[in-house]
Design a protein around this motif. Structure first.
Motif, PDB file in Angstrom:
ATOM      1  N   PRO A 150       0.888  -1.001   0.057  1.00  0.00           N
ATOM      2  CA  PRO A 150      -0.120  -0.077  -0.148  1.00  0.00           C
ATOM      3  C   PRO A 150       0.700   1.377  -0.081  1.00  0.00           C
ATOM      4  N   SER A 151       1.968   1.178   0.698  1.00  0.00           N
ATOM      5  CA  SER A 151       2.874   2.502   0.837  1.00  0.00           C
ATOM      6  C   SER A 151       3.357   2.979  -0.638  1.00  0.00           C
ATOM      7  N   GLU A 152       3.253   1.997  -1.429  1.00  0.00           N
ATOM      8  CA  GLU A 152       3.930   2.524  -2.761  1.00  0.00           C
ATOM      9  C   GLU A 152       2.759   2.678  -3.989  1.00  0.00           C
ATOM     10  N   TRP A 153       1.592   2.560  -3.493  1.00  0.00           N
ATOM     11  CA  TRP A 153       0.127   2.828  -4.441  1.00  0.00           C
ATOM     12  C   TRP A 153       0.337   3.977  -4.913  1.00  0.00           C
ATOM     13  N   LEU A 154       0.462   5.012  -4.256  1.00  0.00           N
ATOM     14  CA  LEU A 154       0.135   6.488  -4.696  1.00  0.00           C
ATOM     15  C   LEU A 154       1.581   7.328  -4.366  1.00  0.00           C
ATOM     16  N   THR A 155       2.851   6.925  -4.889  1.00  0.00           N
ATOM     17  CA  THR A 155       4.016   7.599  -4.461  1.00  0.00           C
ATOM     18  C   THR A 155       4.408   8.516  -5.663  1.00  0.00           C
ATOM     19  N   SER A 156       4.937   9.466  -5.652  1.00  0.00           N
ATOM     20  CA  SER A 156       5.476  10.307  -6.600  1.00  0.00           C
ATOM     21  C   SER A 156       6.947  10.612  -6.490  1.00  0.00           C
ATOM     22  N   PRO A 157       7.874  10.237  -7.374  1.00  0.00           N
ATOM     23  CA  PRO A 157       7.453   9.414  -8.534  1.00  0.00           C
ATOM     24  C   PRO A 157       6.973   8.065  -8.458  1.00  0.00           C
ATOM     25  N   PRO A 158       6.413   7.586  -9.394  1.00  0.00           N
ATOM     26  CA  PRO A 158       5.566   6.316  -9.296  1.00  0.00           C
ATOM     27  C   PRO A 158       6.706   5.277  -9.210  1.00  0.00           C
ATOM     28  N   VAL A 159       6.446   3.997  -8.589  1.00  0.00           N
ATOM     29  CA  VAL A 159       7.351   2.949  -8.577  1.00  0.00           C
ATOM     30  C   VAL A 159       7.225   2.075  -9.638  1.00  0.00           C
TER      31      VAL A 159
ATOM     32  N   LEU B 165      -0.260  17.324 -16.732  1.00  0.00           N
ATOM     33  CA  LEU B 165      -1.880  17.668 -17.254  1.00  0.00           C
ATOM     34  C   LEU B 165      -2.545  16.885 -16.188  1.00  0.00           C
ATOM     35  N   SER B 166      -3.773  17.806 -16.071  1.00  0.00           N
ATOM     36  CA  SER B 166      -4.845  17.112 -15.428  1.00  0.00           C
ATOM     37  C   SER B 166      -5.766  15.858 -15.892  1.00  0.00           C
ATOM     38  N   TRP B 167      -5.671  15.732 -17.170  1.00  0.00           N
ATOM     39  CA  TRP B 167      -6.246  14.531 -17.930  1.00  0.00           C
ATOM     40  C   TRP B 167      -7.656  14.643 -17.939  1.00  0.00           C
TER      41      TRP B 167
ATOM     42  N   SER C 215      -5.461   5.038 -12.706  1.00  0.00           N
ATOM     43  CA  SER C 215      -4.411   5.240 -11.945  1.00  0.00           C
ATOM     44  C   SER C 215      -3.084   5.954 -12.885  1.00  0.00           C
ATOM     45  N   LEU C 216      -3.077   5.543 -14.035  1.00  0.00           N
ATOM     46  CA  LEU C 216      -2.113   6.031 -14.836  1.00  0.00           C
ATOM     47  C   LEU C 216      -2.415   7.262 -15.179  1.00  0.00           C
ATOM     48  N   PHE C 217      -3.626   7.970 -15.140  1.00  0.00           N
ATOM     49  CA  PHE C 217      -3.773   9.479 -15.107  1.00  0.00           C
ATOM     50  C   PHE C 217      -3.614  10.158 -13.958  1.00  0.00           C
ATOM     51  N   ASP C 218      -3.466   9.566 -12.703  1.00  0.00           N
ATOM     52  CA  ASP C 218      -3.297  10.419 -11.479  1.00  0.00           C
ATOM     53  C   ASP C 218      -2.343  11.593 -11.809  1.00  0.00           C
TER      54      ASP C 218
ATOM     55  N   LEU D  67       1.826   8.797 -16.317  1.00  0.00           N
ATOM     56  CA  LEU D  67       1.891   9.562 -17.565  1.00  0.00           C
ATOM     57  C   LEU D  67       2.512  10.897 -17.241  1.00  0.00           C
ATOM     58  N   ASN D  68       2.011  11.596 -16.245  1.00  0.00           N
ATOM     59  CA  ASN D  68       2.649  12.821 -15.864  1.00  0.00           C
ATOM     60  C   ASN D  68       4.009  12.672 -15.409  1.00  0.00           C
ATOM     61  N   TYR D  69       4.377  11.342 -15.023  1.00  0.00           N
ATOM     62  CA  TYR D  69       5.653  11.326 -14.473  1.00  0.00           C
ATOM     63  C   TYR D  69       6.652  11.353 -15.885  1.00  0.00           C
ATOM     64  N   PHE D  70       6.099  10.801 -16.957  1.00  0.00           N
ATOM     65  CA  PHE D  70       6.854  10.765 -18.167  1.00  0.00           C
ATOM     66  C   PHE D  70       6.844  12.324 -18.831  1.00  0.00           C
ATOM     67  N   LEU D  71       5.791  13.060 -18.705  1.00  0.00           N
ATOM     68  CA  LEU D  71       5.665  14.287 -19.026  1.00  0.00           C
ATOM     69  C   LEU D  71       6.726  15.187 -18.359  1.00  0.00           C
ATOM     70  N   GLY D  72       6.863  14.561 -17.076  1.00  0.00           N
ATOM     71  CA  GLY D  72       7.798  15.552 -16.221  1.00  0.00           C
ATOM     72  C   GLY D  72       9.281  15.400 -16.700  1.00  0.00           C
ATOM     73  N   LEU D  73       9.632  14.050 -16.989  1.00  0.00           N
ATOM     74  CA  LEU D  73      10.887  13.671 -17.357  1.00  0.00           C
ATOM     75  C   LEU D  73      11.138  14.475 -18.917  1.00  0.00           C
ATOM     76  N   LEU D  74      10.253  14.506 -19.727  1.00  0.00           N
ATOM     77  CA  LEU D  74      10.504  15.351 -20.995  1.00  0.00           C
ATOM     78  C   LEU D  74      10.528  16.908 -20.733  1.00  0.00           C
ATOM     79  N   HIS D  75      10.094  17.445 -19.410  1.00  0.00           N
ATOM     80  CA  HIS D  75      10.019  18.741 -19.115  1.00  0.00           C
ATOM     81  C   HIS D  75       8.909  19.406 -19.780  1.00  0.00           C
ATOM     82  N   LEU D  76       7.936  18.714 -19.950  1.00  0.00           N
ATOM     83  CA  LEU D  76       6.611  19.075 -20.575  1.00  0.00           C
ATOM     84  C   LEU D  76       5.630  19.641 -19.145  1.00  0.00           C
TER      85      LEU D  76
END
Lengths: 294, 469, 311
Positions: free
Chosen positions: A56-65, C154-156, C133-136, C142-151
């Motif tokens: 659960p601790s890794e479900w919503l981390t930023s950056p994602p795991v 998005l709130s999707w 969960s991909l859109f979070d 998805l936002n993680y990849f955008l961040g890597l690309l310095h874009l």
């Protein structure tokens, strides 16, 4: 025309003509295109699997795991035992297998008569086809009232019979195409030799379309296994198919991402396994089911 | 071609008649029966089973019933069986079940906004007829939650399970660093503080729930402070007024000082925005405090204070328990409700962060009890004091959620148009005008006179309970 | 082919057999689909509310008239049309490109095709949850990849302009593999000789695609269009899980609005009228496309057998 049903649409091994992209540049573009497509279409599947083994601790981390340190299988035990995934597997199985089996019997017979005798003309054919297109919400209220009048809401019978409303049209539509492609000479000679129509159908026709039967049954099973809209209307707590369970896991206070992903994986596993075991049939069923029409 | 048109027609018409007898006959009868349904109290005498089926939204809110199963078994020989419904769609499912007079549910747990519909359609058996009102120690229940949530037409229909109210949670460290000595007293004040503390992308001034579903509550929270009402006495919508537009404009303005994904923020995201330390102040349901002081889910333990919202505090949702009119097990259902609602039992779950229930009795509001019964004894005394103190004040200024017949529909429409305004596709004034038009047609479809009477009864219940409305 | 397929005169003796075999399926379908539809039709002429104490009245066509004035109905129809149109064009375009690419790679083709097909054999509620969960915003890949690309992130689904495209992306992910496979099977059914002849002529790849391949694939394309159009028109699950119709009513499609009226507000009469409108739209669409498909190919007669071979 020869019976297309008799050979695979994927002639492997022989040189393939190139209808569009000629030359080596085209080949490179093709490889790149397929590779990019594969990443795009498979990444969410990977994401589902990896989420299903995250604590659960890794479900919503930023950056994602993306790669968890250790595998956490409790999501699966939660999904199977606390959320009723095990019962969901059984219920989905009972409903999907029964609806597919009954649908195959009724749909195949109907398809044969529609193809060979053109019974009901094009109207009956179109009627059956158009049922496939009907939005479930259009008959939702009467459907619910009908089953509750019979006291059968939340039972296997209600789901199985209601699933026939799209299973039969689908099977009839696809099988009709196969029967139309089958030369009539085979049955004719059997009939001339004194066989009854039922005999001729069972002994002569069916063996000739066996690959088509497998493919059609497989697709019907997948549709039944995944059905959601009708299950939501006709299920409560006694008969709970997997697609029905999934939204109940969206709680008021917390979305249990790991449990949901585990449940999704459990639900996907049977169809994915079957799809790979029968991939030859699946591909063929898809193509012929759709290419044939009328 | 031998299958001629005549035989085909005959064949179709024969099967048509057979089908008609089956489909129409059954469905129409039930349908009509359902529409003229009256409560069937006599079924109470039917077989009493040891298992009571409890309908509730799936998840942590069902936990207390399971925790207390052994105790209930020992006390009166019955246990509960949870029938979990998805939180979104709960109303639809209960109604679809109850219009067919199904006896699947014995106890129904639902928010009071549904009470008007359920009582007027005869879905509930009055508790006052199944037993004795004194069983529920009603004088201990906070007035704002009592009569308007539980009583209709002079009869007690429900008992409290979960009290909900919006309050402010704010970061004492950020406030004092900025030299702000007290929480906002007016909404203009709130906006100014949010603006001052907004330092993106590391710190956001405020956050609220802007996702479709509950955003109307955050609008009502401001609207209430400006003196807004749901309707006029003759059921004209009172939201498309100056106060309404002003309140919605305020909410839209607050978006500027909120995290960039504000429209994606639902309940869980709102908690997250605060618990991860990135937001200086939020308006949220009161149970945020329990999570904020729990080190396993919060990065801000001990840095918080809790305060009432400016002027009024909207009371969205809550949960009450009632007995189904069609239950075959009404006596045991009654006992379950009485047990779970009692002061001794409820104090054990309203401060437990493993469920979502919040206090609703006078006797709950004792800071020492928060610590005693909290699953996380880490809550510092100062925070417990601040939390309970805020709830006490909030409840005196609590602003009631609509619970007349049709309330879930009025609220969903309001939510839709508040959401339109937040998304920027309509101006606040356009949004509220359209919502008011939709409200008019809901009122018309439910019967103008019925609604006028239901609304006035409801308003009177608040006045009688001493709650300003 | 027509000659061998349909020789009704020889089959006249089979009438009883035909009736007996087609009857069970037909009866079940009539009982479970047609009668509910008739019941809905009757409902659509009343102002029935499931939860109103006001007794229902017969109101004739008033519900249908009200639909015409209902802003939410029109906007939901617009959303449904925009969704269906984008689904069909984008998925067909990308599906065709992928099919042509796969066609070039005979080795492992079937395995890759089956692998790619996984999204299409998952239930749409499973797909919706994965994408949620991909859109979070903060923890989604998805936002993680955008961040890597310095874009910019998005709130999707929460951004009023992006919400519908986000749903389209989910539908694209789920159904493009299916479209690809249909077109790939269609390509395989084409005779190689056509292309070889064209190549000898010196036609360019593009010319072959435009003047040979696409016309021959017309039937498969038409079926694909029907299937996706109608699937897109019915779309419900992904809206239910991902946006609930929001922000505002930006993603409230006809099917979703119909559900809201019928199952959330219980205005069953009004909702029934809306069901009818959608059923009619769907049937007309299917008829038009089927008819287009049935028309003989508008090219010299020599091509007709080839078109039939694709069948």
């Amino acid at each position: 025309m020869t019976s297309t049903a008799a050979h695979s649409p994927f002639p492997s091994g022989r040189a393939v003509p190139t209808p569009v992209t000629g030359g080596r540049g085209g080949l490179l573009a093709s490889v790149v295109g397929v590779a990019v497509g594969s990443v795009f279409f498979l990444f969410p599947i990977y994401w589902m699997l990896v989420t299903s083994v995250k604590p659960p601790s890794e479900w919503l981390t930023s950056p994602p795991v993306f790669i968890p340190d250790r595998l956490y299988f409790q999501n699966y035990t939660d999904a199977l035992f606390n959320w009723g995934g095990l019962k969901g597997l059984v219920d989905s199985g009972v409903v999907a297998v029964s609806a597919t089996a009954i649908g195959m019997v009724l749909g195949t017979f109907a398809a044969y008569s529609l193809a060979r005798f053109r019974i009901g003309g094009t109207n009956l054919s179109f009627f059956i086809l158009s049922l496939l297109f009907m939005p479930p919400v259009a008959i939702g209220i009467p459907m619910f009232l009908f089953w509750s009048a019979l006291g059968l809401v939340d039972t296997y019978i209600a789901l199985i019979v209601q699933y026939l409303t799209f299973t039969i049209p689908f099977i009839a539509w696809v099988m009709k195409g196969f029967f139309e492609d089958l030369p009539v000479d085979l049955e004719e000679s059997a009939l001339v030799n004194g066989a009854s129509r039922l005999r001729a159908f069972v002994d002569i026709v069916l063996p000739n379309v066996r690959p088509a039967l497998v493919a059609t049954a497989l697709l019907a099973f997948i549709f039944n296994w995944n059905e959601f809209s009708i299950a939501v209307l006709l299920s409560r707590g006694r008969v709970t198919t997997l697609p029905f369970i999934l939204p109940t896991m969206m709680e008021s206070h917390y979305v249990l991402w790991g449990d949901i992903a585990a449940m999704a994986a459990v639900g996907a596993l049977p169809v994915v396994i079957i799809a790979f075991l029968l991939q030859r049939y699946l591909v063929r069923g898809l193509s012929f089911g759709a290419i044939r029409s009328e | 071609m031998q299958v001629g048109p005549i035989s085909r027609r005959r064949f179709l018409s024969t099967s048509a008649k057979a089908g008609a007898a089956l489909a129409m006959g059954g469905a129409v009868t039930t349908f009509l029966e359902a529409c003229s349904a009256t409560p069937n109290a006599s079924s109470a005498a039917a077989s009493a089973s040891g298992t009571v089926a409890v309908e509730i939204d799936e998840g942590q809110n069902a936990n207390p019933f399971q925790w207390f199963n052994p105790n209930m078994k020992a006390k009166f020989g019955a246990t509960t069986n949870i029938i979990g419904l998805p939180f979104v769609g709960q109303y639809e499912k209960i109604v679809a079940e109850m219009v067919t007079r199904s006896s699947v549910y014995d106890v129904l747990v639902f928010p009071p906004q549904m009470l008007g519909d359920f009582v007027s359609n005869g879905f509930l058996a009055p508790l006052s007829e199944l037993g004795n009102e004194s069983d529920f120690n009603l004088t201990d229940v906070l007035p704002a939650y009592r009569d308007p949530n539980l009583r209709r037409n002079g009869k007690l229909y429900a008992a409290m399970y979960d009290g909900d109210i919006l309050q402010i949670a704010y970061r004492t460290d950020i406030f004092s660093a900025a030299g702000i000595s007290q929480p906002p007293q007016t909404w203009d004040d709130f906006l100014n503080i949010a603006k001052e503390l907004h330092k993106p992308p590391t710190q956001y001034g405020n956050a609220f729930l802007a996702q479709r579903g509950f955003c109307y509550a955050w609008f009502m929270n401001i609207f209430a402070a400006l003196g807004g009402k749901w309707f006029t006495a003759d059921m004209k919508p009172a939201i498309n007024t100056d106060q309404g537009v002003q309140a919605l404009q305020m909410l839209v303005n607050l978006k500027q000082y909120a995290p960039p994904n504000i429209l994606q923020i639902g309940y869980q995201e709102l908690n997250e925005a605060y618990l991860n330390g990135s937001t200086a102040m939020v308006v949220q349901w009161d149970d945020l405090a329990l999570k904020a002081e729990d080190p396993s889910q919060s990065k801000v333990v001990g840095k918080n204070a809790y305060a009432p919202c400016p002027v009024r505090n909207y009371m969205p949702y809550s949960r009450v328990m009632a007995v189904s009119a069609f239950s075959k097990n009404q006596q045991n259902a009654y006992k379950v409700i009485q047990y779970m609602d009692s002061a001794d039992v409820s104090i054990k779950y309203v401060y437990d962060p493993k469920c979502g229930e919040d206090p609703f009795r006078q006797s709950h509001l004792d800071a020492s009890k928060v610590k005693d019964h909290l699953g996380n004894p880490s809550m510092p005394a100062a925070q417990a004091q601040s939390y309970v103190g805020a709830i006490k004040t909030c409840l005196t200024t609590g602003y009631p959620e609509l619970s007349i017949p049709g309330a879930p529909r009025y609220l969903d429409i309001l939510d839709l148009f508040v959401n339109e305004a937040l998304a920027g596709s309509l101006t606040p004034s356009q949004a509220l005008t359209q919502a008011a038009n939709e409200w008019d047609s809901i009122t018309a479809s439910l019967g103008q006179d019925n609604q006028v009477k239901a609304y006035s009864d409801w308003v009177n219940a608040f006045h009688a309970a001493g709650v300003t409305y | 082919m027509m000659a061998t397929r349909r020789r009704p005169s020889r089959w006249s003796g089979g009438r009883r057999f035909a009736l007996l075999t087609v009857a069970p399926a037909t009866i079940i379908l009539i009982v479970l689909s047609v009668f509910p539809l008739l019941y809905s039709l009757r409902l659509s002429f009343t102002d029935q509310q499931l939860l109103s104490l006001v007794p229902p009245r017969f109101v004739g066509l008033a519900n249908y008239a009200q639909l015409l004035q209902d802003n939410l109905f029109w906007s939901s129809l617009g959303v449904a049309a925009a969704f269906a149109l984008s689904v069909v064009t984008v998925q067909l375009g990308v599906g065709l490109a992928l099919a042509l690419a796969l066609y070039r790679l005979p080795r492992y083709q079937q395995f890759i095709a089956t692998l790619l097909l996984i999204p299409s054999i998952l239930s749409s509620s499973v797909a919706s949850f994965q994408w949620r969960s991909l859109f979070d915003y903060s923890s989604g890949p998805l936002n993680y990849f955008l961040g890597l690309l310095h874009l910019p992130l998005l709130s999707w689904t929460a951004d009023p302009r992006l919400a519908l495209p986000s749903l389209l992306l989910v539908d694209f992910w789920q159904w493009t593999p299916f479209v690809t496979l249909l077109l790939l099977a269609g390509l395989h059914a084409l005779p190689a000789s056509v292309f070889e002849a064209a190549r000898v002529d010196g036609s360019s790849s593009w010319q072959i695609l435009r003047y040979q391949t696409l016309p021959l694939l017309r039937r498969v394309i038409a079926i694909t269009v029907i299937l996706r159009l109608i699937g897109a028109f019915k779309v419900f699950d992904i809206i239910y899980v991902l946006t609930a119709g929001g922000p505002g009513s930006a993603t409230e499609s006809l099917a979703f609005y119909n559900y809201v009226q019928g199952f959330r507000y219980f205005s069953v009469g009004y909702s029934a009228a809306m069901s009818y409108v959608s059923v009619i739209i769907v049937i007309v669409l299917a008829r038009v496309i089927l008819r287009y498909m049935e028309r003989p190919v508008g090219r010299p007669a020599a091509d007709v057998p080839v078109a039939e071979a694709a069948v």
